[in-house]
Design a protein around this motif. Structure first.
Motif, PDB file in Angstrom:
ATOM      1  N   ARG A  27      64.932 -18.367  19.765  1.00  0.00           N
ATOM      2  CA  ARG A  27      65.208 -17.680  18.503  1.00  0.00           C
ATOM      3  C   ARG A  27      65.512 -18.640  17.349  1.00  0.00           C
ATOM      4  NH1 ARG A  27      65.319 -12.378  19.287  1.00  0.00           N
ATOM      5  NH2 ARG A  27      65.577 -11.603  21.417  1.00  0.00           N
ATOM      6  N   ASP A  28      65.277 -19.926  17.572  1.00  0.00           N
ATOM      7  CA  ASP A  28      65.461 -20.921  16.521  1.00  0.00           C
ATOM      8  C   ASP A  28      64.180 -21.012  15.690  1.00  0.00           C
ATOM      9  OD1 ASP A  28      66.010 -23.087  14.915  1.00  0.00           O
ATOM     10  OD2 ASP A  28      65.914 -24.573  16.527  1.00  0.00           O
ATOM     11  N   ASP A  29      64.250 -20.595  14.431  1.00  0.00           N
ATOM     12  CA  ASP A  29      63.054 -20.571  13.581  1.00  0.00           C
ATOM     13  C   ASP A  29      62.352 -21.927  13.523  1.00  0.00           C
ATOM     14  OD1 ASP A  29      63.529 -17.935  13.060  1.00  0.00           O
ATOM     15  OD2 ASP A  29      64.193 -18.211  10.984  1.00  0.00           O
ATOM     16  N   SER A  30      63.110 -22.994  13.421  1.00  0.00           N
ATOM     17  CA  SER A  30      62.512 -24.311  13.249  1.00  0.00           C
ATOM     18  C   SER A  30      61.749 -24.777  14.492  1.00  0.00           C
ATOM     19  CB  SER A  30      63.585 -25.349  12.894  1.00  0.00           C
ATOM     20  OG  SER A  30      64.549 -25.454  13.936  1.00  0.00           O
ATOM     21  N   SER A  31      62.042 -24.183  15.640  1.00  0.00           N
ATOM     22  CA  SER A  31      61.373 -24.604  16.880  1.00  0.00           C
ATOM     23  C   SER A  31      59.886 -24.261  16.875  1.00  0.00           C
ATOM     24  CB  SER A  31      62.054 -23.969  18.092  1.00  0.00           C
ATOM     25  OG  SER A  31      61.838 -22.569  18.115  1.00  0.00           O
ATOM     26  N   TYR A  32      59.469 -23.374  15.966  1.00  0.00           N
ATOM     27  CA  TYR A  32      58.066 -22.960  15.919  1.00  0.00           C
ATOM     28  C   TYR A  32      57.255 -23.749  14.879  1.00  0.00           C
ATOM     29  CZ  TYR A  32      59.632 -19.084  18.813  1.00  0.00           C
ATOM     30  OH  TYR A  32      60.155 -18.343  19.841  1.00  0.00           O
ATOM     31  N   ASP A  33      57.905 -24.632  14.130  1.00  0.00           N
ATOM     32  CA  ASP A  33      57.194 -25.372  13.082  1.00  0.00           C
ATOM     33  C   ASP A  33      56.008 -26.157  13.631  1.00  0.00           C
ATOM     34  OD1 ASP A  33      58.918 -24.414  11.173  1.00  0.00           O
ATOM     35  OD2 ASP A  33      60.201 -26.187  11.146  1.00  0.00           O
ATOM     36  N   ALA A  34      56.202 -26.770  14.802  1.00  0.00           N
ATOM     37  CA  ALA A  34      55.115 -27.561  15.386  1.00  0.00           C
ATOM     38  C   ALA A  34      53.921 -26.693  15.735  1.00  0.00           C
ATOM     39  CB  ALA A  34      55.618 -28.292  16.628  1.00  0.00           C
TER      40      ALA A  34
END
Length: 315
Positions: free
Chosen positions: A239-246
């Protein structure tokens, strides 16, 4: 997914909430649990409806809905537990008009087809052929729900077989079949939603394959846009938004700085116009959270887009 369905006796919610109440008009709802059995009751002040709860659908991360049997039919309770408010409220999808009888106030008869679909998606081995067989049901989505029967697979592994391992790997499917047909069988793909007009409006924000399919620039044949490109079904949802940046940058280049020129972040990234607003937490803007009325929860909208302030929800 392993906790998508539980026997009522194994529900943590029912164990920790020995008595829950809900009042609407002339009807009072009550769920009472003694740790071994939970009972669903409804009264209008003159009559009492009472049935033991058989199953709890959902792990209560958002909600938990209860199933009971009445007159040899399976019923979905009219009220469900919602974690955000820590109490009962109307079950999503139910008609909120005043029911004509105590029986209809208690729950909704889920016909044989609907019951089969519910148990098939939330459990394992719920059907034999095309019929629902609760005797063989394994609560929750286990390995075999996605990969097929495992006995021959185990035998093949033990024997050292290197060819036919007697197991189905969904990753061998083409991207569109994986997302829209395989994952979409339960999470609702575009064909399913199109055939069910009652799934229209903001209600369809819950159906990720459908929403993703309608994203601008979506290519159903691109594996970077398949469900498993961002989500590993074997681990809990991140649920960490930044984890999907890659994941985003496998298709989209990022600016070297806010407002700067577009630059490639990897050899696979497309040369596209850089986001002028931010260079991280992409999904917080482009996959907005949508509050679904009555769900007491904000769902991530998988229809990727440039969201404009005040624009209506795109169906």
């Amino acid at each position: 997914m392993a906790h998508a369905l539980r026997d009522a006796a194994e529900s943590a919610v029912l164990h920790s909430h020995p008595r829950m109440n809900f009042q609407s008009g002339a009807y009072t709802y009550e769920i009472v649990s003694d740790g071994t059995q939970a009972v669903y009751r409804v009264t209008n002040g003159n009559e009492m409806f009472s049935e033991p709860i058989l199953y709890a659908f959902g792990n209560a991360q958002i909600a938990q809905t209860y199933i009971f049997r009445h007159k040899e039919k399976l019923y979905e309770g009219r009220v469900s537990y919602y974690s955000a408010i820590d109490r009962l409220d109307w079950t999503i999808g139910d008609v909120l008009s005043t029911p004509p009888s105590l029986e209809e106030a208690a729950g909704r008869d889920i016909n044989s087809d609907e019951a089969r679909n519910c148990f098939s998606c939330h459990g394992t081995a719920a059907t034999v052929g095309t019929k629902l067989h609760l005797d063989s049901l394994v609560p929750g989505v286990s390995c075999e729900a996605c990969h097929g029967p495992g006995a021959k697979h185990v035998e093949a592994i033990k024997s050292g077989a290197s060819e036919d391992l007697y197991i189905f790997n969904p990753k061998t499917l083409e991207p569109e079949a994986l997302s829209q047909e395989f994952c979409g069988a339960c999470h609702r793909g575009v064909d399913t939603v199109a055939m069910m007009p009652d799934l229209g409006g903001a209600n369809n924000v819950r159906f990720q394959p459908y929403r993703m399919f309608n994203s601008r620039g979506h290519d159903p044949n691109d594996p970077r846009l398949a469900c498993t490109a961002c989500h590993d079904p074997h681990v809990d949802l991140n649920r960490d938004d930044s984890s999907y940046d890659a994941k985003c940058t496998t298709c989209h280049a990022l600016a070297t700085q806010i407002g700067g020129k577009a630059g490639r972040t990897s050899k696979n990234a497309a040369t596209v116009k850089a986001c002028p607003v931010a260079k991280d937490r992409c999904i917080s803007c482009h996959m907005p959270k949508v509050e679904l009325a009555g769900a007491h929860f904000q769902f991530t909208d998988h229809r990727i887009r440039i969201v404009k302030l005040g624009e209506p929800y795109p169906y």
